[in-house]
Design an enzyme around this catalytic site. Sequence first.
Site, PDB file in Angstrom:
ATOM      1  N   HIS A  26      -2.608  60.988  47.857  1.00 53.49           N
ATOM      2  CA  HIS A  26      -2.687  60.494  49.229  1.00 53.49           C
ATOM      3  C   HIS A  26      -2.091  61.527  50.191  1.00 53.49           C
ATOM      4  O   HIS A  26      -1.049  62.131  49.907  1.00 53.49           O
ATOM      5  CB  HIS A  26      -1.877  59.204  49.395  1.00 53.49           C
ATOM      6  CG  HIS A  26      -2.438  58.010  48.660  1.00 53.49           C
ATOM      7  ND1 HIS A  26      -3.669  57.994  48.068  1.00 53.49           N
ATOM      8  CD2 HIS A  26      -1.899  56.771  48.454  1.00 53.49           C
ATOM      9  CE1 HIS A  26      -3.874  56.794  47.523  1.00 53.49           C
ATOM     10  NE2 HIS A  26      -2.825  56.048  47.738  1.00 53.49           N
ATOM     11  N   CYS A  32       2.064  52.673  46.788  1.00 55.57           N
ATOM     12  CA  CYS A  32       1.941  54.141  46.649  1.00 55.57           C
ATOM     13  C   CYS A  32       2.154  54.897  47.959  1.00 55.57           C
ATOM     14  O   CYS A  32       2.889  55.897  47.999  1.00 55.57           O
ATOM     15  CB  CYS A  32       0.582  54.489  46.050  1.00 55.57           C
ATOM     16  SG  CYS A  32      -0.802  53.575  46.759  1.00 55.57           S
TER      17      CYS A  32
END
Length: 354
Positions: free
Chosen positions: A246, A153
């Site tokens: 994130h 990710c």
Amino acid sequence: MPKVRVGVLGATGIVGQRFVSLLVDHPWFELEALTASPRSAGKPYAEASKWYLSEPLPEDVAELTVLETDPREVEREADVDLVFSALPSDVAREVEPKFAEAGFAVASNASAYRMEEDVPLVIPEVNPDHLGLIDVQRDERGWDGFIVTNPNCSTIQMVLTLKPLMDEFGVEEVIVSTMQAVSGAGYAGVPSMAILDNIIPYIEGEEEKMETETLKILGELDGDRIEPADLTVSASCHRVPVLDGHTEAIFVSTTEEADPEEAAEVLAGFRGIPQERGLPTAPERPVIVREEEDRPQPRFDREAGDGMSVVVGRIRRDPVLDGLKYVCVGHNAVRGAAGASVLNAELLVSEGYL
Ligand SMILES: NC(=O)c1ccc[n+]([C@@H]2O[C@H](COP(=O)([O-])OP(=O)(O)OC[C@H]3O[C@@H](n4cnc5c(N)ncnc54)[C@H](OP(=O)(O)O)[C@@H]3O)[C@@H](O)[C@H]2O)c1
């Protein structure tokens, strides 16, 4: 075009639920099978999964019986050509080859096979040509099916910003410091007592993944192998008390002098094959540039492009690396996981692999 029938392996977890959400009304894929661990097999999906998404769980999916994660069981119970994998890496290592051997196309989000030489590690806007490794893989392993992977990710969102900068200015060194959401660790990943009012400066294996996967993705397909990109990446990864999304502070040295305004234009103008071909899950803009001094922020920017765009801001000159520095936010479970695999599968369809 008839729909491709698909299944999800590890369908009850954080990424598995995102797969379900992306696949229920998909124009090219028909969701036919859901699998999970022996703890969940045999139960209705609604009972086996702790549904955590804000949209309601569709009724027909809620009633599907969760199958064992075994190609024979999936073949017996459903008629499926492609499986998306949201399995833990150790389980994926054992199970994904069995599916590929049994003739399934496997679009995997797990790390188990990402760095194998004959396995494509693909971001469709960045290195679609790496799908060429599928033929090498089939030849070498004698499989009817194959495995295609998407990156970790944090790597995906960083590489989506590095690619246009690399093409325009050249990139030699990258330093990245991440602030990663708790959903990135899976449903039972980080206890609330460990993360609330806290930051954890260690995520197992994450720094190595960012440092090695980046070189493979940005590398060149040379015959039957990938020549890794000639750059160095140094990553420091941290878990923060954010649910999804994130954030990364990225510092790059560039070969040509890079002006921040010019870099903003290059990033905002970045497009790839998914946009040119209008793949169903492709965002209109893979990278969105925000001008405000306090953006991007995970709470406001993670859903950009339905979670498939990466949002960049605070683009400045970096005096230490003699290049650029900027902040980037991406949705770890959508562009960083399930959405990445679905876009890979759409690329596979559009390239004639399915
Ligand atoms: N979360 C993210 O943002 C993210 C991002 C990128 C990549 N990934 C990767 O995606 C994968 C899944 O992550 P996640 O966050 O969704 O994890 P998770 O929430 O823990 O879900 C794991 C899934 O795997 C199933 N499973 C566990 N053990 C199994 C076994 N022995 N056999 C068959 N199925 C088994 C679980 O089923 P039960 O419910 O029955 O236990 C569940 O469906 C991992 O490889 C992870 O590294 C995650």
